[in-house]
Design a protein around this motif. Structure first.
Motif, short mmCIF file in Angstrom:
data_model
loop_
_atom_site.label_atom_id
_atom_site.label_comp_id
_atom_site.label_asym_id
_atom_site.label_seq_id
_atom_site.Cartn_x
_atom_site.Cartn_y
_atom_site.Cartn_z
N ASN A 3 0.85 -1.18 0.00
CA ASN A 3 0.00 0.00 0.00
C ASN A 3 0.89 1.23 0.00
OD1 ASN A 3 -2.01 -1.82 0.24
ND2 ASN A 3 -2.69 -1.23 2.26
N GLN A 15 -4.60 5.77 3.12
CA GLN A 15 -3.91 4.57 2.65
C GLN A 15 -4.61 4.02 1.42
OE1 GLN A 15 -1.15 2.97 3.65
NE2 GLN A 15 -0.66 4.37 5.32
N GLN A 16 -3.86 3.86 0.34
CA GLN A 16 -4.41 3.28 -0.87
C GLN A 16 -3.95 1.83 -0.97
OE1 GLN A 16 -6.62 4.51 -2.61
NE2 GLN A 16 -6.36 6.66 -3.13
N GLN A 17 -4.87 0.92 -1.25
CA GLN A 17 -4.53 -0.48 -1.44
C GLN A 17 -4.23 -0.70 -2.92
OE1 GLN A 17 -7.45 -3.24 0.04
NE2 GLN A 17 -6.63 -4.92 -1.18
N ARG A 197 -11.39 4.70 2.31
CA ARG A 197 -11.28 3.77 1.19
C ARG A 197 -11.59 4.45 -0.14
NH1 ARG A 197 -14.67 0.47 2.91
NH2 ARG A 197 -16.44 1.00 1.59
#
Length: 240
Positions: A3, A15-17, A197
């Protein structure tokens, strides 16, 4: 694929997945199968209508039916379906800007144009190499467009429940969190998690303002850190 964290203009950390290389290849395979299916059906229809591919007019019709939609497949789907193609949608992937916002048509166009180098000329080799080396899920087209591909599939973890993991030496900061009920806190966490998200920074900012007003406090942290602290403090006081 790791991430990565982005910092917005409101000083909110998100936070980017990042989509894994396997997921991206699988999404591409699904899109390729859809295109192959489209070609087969189109060829069948062309044959059924008895078009002569040796005639210039028939060649033009053939190109318009099969060539143009196939050529523009990725550009049109991503631009008009919020960064998704059928393959990406099936796997839960989406194209976004590095700051988590929605790309404009220009960004989609740049990454589509770079497919010629990334994927077409090298059979995807350059794209795979660049994605693995980059660390932010970017092929050359993404780097040029300032985009990446994220995985939006929900993972059921302990963090998605009301319970927060708190270290034994945790020191709470806001005893005012006790004004909330379990139901209130569950709603707060649901909104907060979904906003993180989806990259909706304004939602986190408004949520922070609403919490500070209800608790009658003036936080000295960023909105992201404040909401996170409220969740942890509530768990500390209710668990103890």
């Amino acid at each position: 694929m790791d991430n990565f964290q982005i910092e917005t203009a409101q000083n909110i950390s998100i936070q980017q997945q990042v989509a894994g290389i396997g997921d991206r290849i699988l999404a591409y395979i699904i899109d390729a199968l859809i295109l192959i299916g489209y070609w087969i059906i189109s060829l069948f229809l062309v044959s059924a209508f008895g078009l002569d591919t040796n005639e210039s007019s028939s060649i033009m019709i053939f190109f318009m039916i099969i060539g143009i939609p196939s050529f523009l497949y990725f550009l049109l789907f991503e631009a008009f379906w919020d960064g998704r193609t059928p393959g990406k949608s099936a796997i839960g992937l989406r194209v976004v800007k590095l700051d988590g916002s929605k790309p404009g048509f220009g960004s989609y166009f740049v990454r589509w144009l770079m497919r010629i180098i990334d994927i077409s000329f090298s059979s995807g080799g350059i794209a795979v190499f660049t994605i693995l080396l980059n660390g932010k899920g970017q092929r050359l087209g993404d780097i040029a467009a300032g985009t990446t591909v994220i995985n939006e599939r929900k993972r059921v973890t302990l963090g998605q429940t009301l319970l927060e993991t708190i270290p034994e030496d945790y020191v709470p900061k806001y005893p005012q969190v006790t004004v909330f009920t379990d139901a209130d806190m569950q709603k707060i966490k649901t909104v907060y998690s979904k906003a993180k998200r989806d990259g909706k920074h304004n939602v986190i900012l408004k949520l922070s303002e609403k919490l500070s007003k209800t608790m009658q406090v003036t936080p000295d942290e960023t909105p992201y850190a404040f909401v996170d602290r409220v969740l942890k403090d509530y768990n500390f006081y209710t668990q103890n």
